[in-house]
Design an enzyme around this catalytic site. Structure first.
Site, mmCIF file in Angstrom:
data_model
loop_
_atom_site.group_PDB
_atom_site.id
_atom_site.type_symbol
_atom_site.label_atom_id
_atom_site.label_comp_id
_atom_site.label_asym_id
_atom_site.label_seq_id
_atom_site.Cartn_x
_atom_site.Cartn_y
_atom_site.Cartn_z
ATOM 1 N N SER A 1 0.829 -0.889 -0.048
ATOM 2 C CA SER A 1 0.281 0.521 -0.173
ATOM 3 C C SER A 1 0.479 1.428 0.652
ATOM 4 C CB SER A 1 -0.382 0.186 1.317
ATOM 5 O OG SER A 1 -1.572 1.536 1.189
ATOM 6 N N SER A 2 0.868 2.180 -0.885
ATOM 7 C CA SER A 2 1.871 3.480 -1.455
ATOM 8 C C SER A 2 1.722 4.043 -0.278
ATOM 9 C CB SER A 2 1.650 3.515 -2.842
ATOM 10 O OG SER A 2 1.893 3.189 -3.875
ATOM 11 N N GLN A 3 2.904 5.053 -0.625
ATOM 12 C CA GLN A 3 2.378 5.990 0.954
ATOM 13 C C GLN A 3 1.406 7.361 0.469
ATOM 14 O OE1 GLN A 3 6.041 8.887 0.864
ATOM 15 N NE2 GLN A 3 5.560 9.752 2.848
#
Length: 367
Positions: free
Chosen positions: A78-80
């Site tokens: 889950s990206s920043q």
């Protein structure tokens, strides 16, 4: 949890995320913890699981959450969130828009798109990743998202979309995405000097195709033709312990080192002016940055945030001189930010599955 998400939204704002009221409402409404139901890898390598101490606090920090590791390499996450916000703001989604997403990840990005009113088709080549994203979306009660298993290069054949977003690092843009998307843009992290600056790409499958830079970033790389080498490719990032020892070559030129973002602007320019620029961990130093590699990939020259240059290996003098020239050129150009560059893309890569790769760069004329 409502208070926790409210604090989360405020953290994103403090970190510079461009939150419109609609985007802030999306981050406040979507339960991120639902998309990491099997846990995630902490930065120390341990695995955080739901119900353990600090789990939810970590979920609602502005940080990437690695959710799948293969052989020690992170392959899904889950990206920043602040980076997600920047990319979603650039996508400029309107209610009712049909959005093609390449790379399902945890499903969290698709859920945010749905909260903005989009109808989302997400494509991922990893069946287990797609299955988990689909299950998480259902558990969170998110509607309006389809998750398909397939080769992201092909997009969603036979369908059409208003916009497209890519959540994995690529070397170029698939013509299929451009054919399936009108009016666009296609927002994608595209390789440049060992990193993946996010581009807003516009054009048709037959060209011309142009782009502007949205922001710096680093993404996990895709597989297959989307990461094909091409005439404007840079070397792959260099890990610790690979390079020969580096020594001072040119002294610092700025009393106050460049900030992280401004250093990225210099890094981007280095990638424009040298095909040998890439990301490297510097030998004998707890630092990494932009390095001009020599042809053997064993030495080269590093440009530091204070403007100094380090060099090492058989071609240290040549590489060091090239690095100094890049810093001089960047200064003479007025320290252009990466967002100032205008990019032209050309078809390259595998002739059987070509990609539109960044090939030309220009800066607008100074007033």
């Amino acid at each position: 949890m409502t208070d926790q998400r409210s604090r989360f939204v405020e953290e994103l704002r403090r970190n510079g995320a461009p939150l419109t009221p609609e985007l802030a409402a999306a981050f406040a409404a979507v339960p991120r913890e639902a998309f990491v139901a099997e846990g995630f890898q902490r930065r120390d390598g341990s695995w955080a699981r739901p119900g353990t101490a600090g789990f939810r606090a970590a979920v609602y920090r502005d940080d990437v959450l690695v959710t799948k590791v293969d052989g020690g390499t992170a392959v899904s996450s889950s990206s920043q969130p602040s980076l997600m916000a920047i990319m979603l703001a650039a996508l400029d989604v309107r209610p009712g828009d049909r959005v093609l997403e390449i790379g399902a990840g945890t499903g969290y990005n698709a859920a945010l798109l749905a909260a903005l009113g989009a109808r989302v088709t997400s494509v991922d080549v990893q069946a287990d990743v797609a299955d988990r994203a689909r299950a998480a979306l259902a558990a969170a009660g998110v509607e309006g998202v389809r998750v398909l298993i397939g080769d992201g290069y092909s997009g969603a054949p036979g369908e059409s979309f208003d916009r497209a977003i890519v959540t994995v690092g690529v070397a170029g843009i698939s013509p299929a995405w451009l054919a399936q998307t009108r009016p666009g843009p296609v927002v994608a992290p595209v390789e440049h000097a060992g990193t993946h600056p996010v581009l807003a790409v516009e054009g048709g499958p037959e060209g011309p195709v142009t782009a502007t830079v949205i922001c710096p970033s680093g993404f996990m790389s895709a597989a297959g033709p989307l990461t094909a080498t091409h005439p404007w490719s840079h070397p792959h990032p260099v890990s610790s312990g690979t390079l020969a020892p580096f020594a001072p070559f040119a002294p610092p030129r700025w009393e106050t080192p460049l900030s992280s973002y401004v250093y990225r602007d210099l890094w981007y320019a280095a990638g424009v002016w040298s095909r040998r620029a890439t990301h490297a961990a510097l030998p004998d130093r707890e630092l990494s940055g932009v390095v001009l590699l020599d042809e053997r990939g064993a030495g080269g020259a590093a440009i530091m945030p204070d403007g100094s240059v380090l060099a090492g290996g058989e071609r240290a003098d040549d590489c060091g001189a090239a690095a100094v020239e890049i810093v001089d050129r960047w200064e003479a150009a007025g320290r252009p930010p990466m967002r100032a560059w205008r990019i032209g893309l050309r078809l390259a890569g595998d002739p059987r599955a070509p990609i539109w790769a960044p090939a030309t760069w220009s800066l607008p004329a100074q007033p």
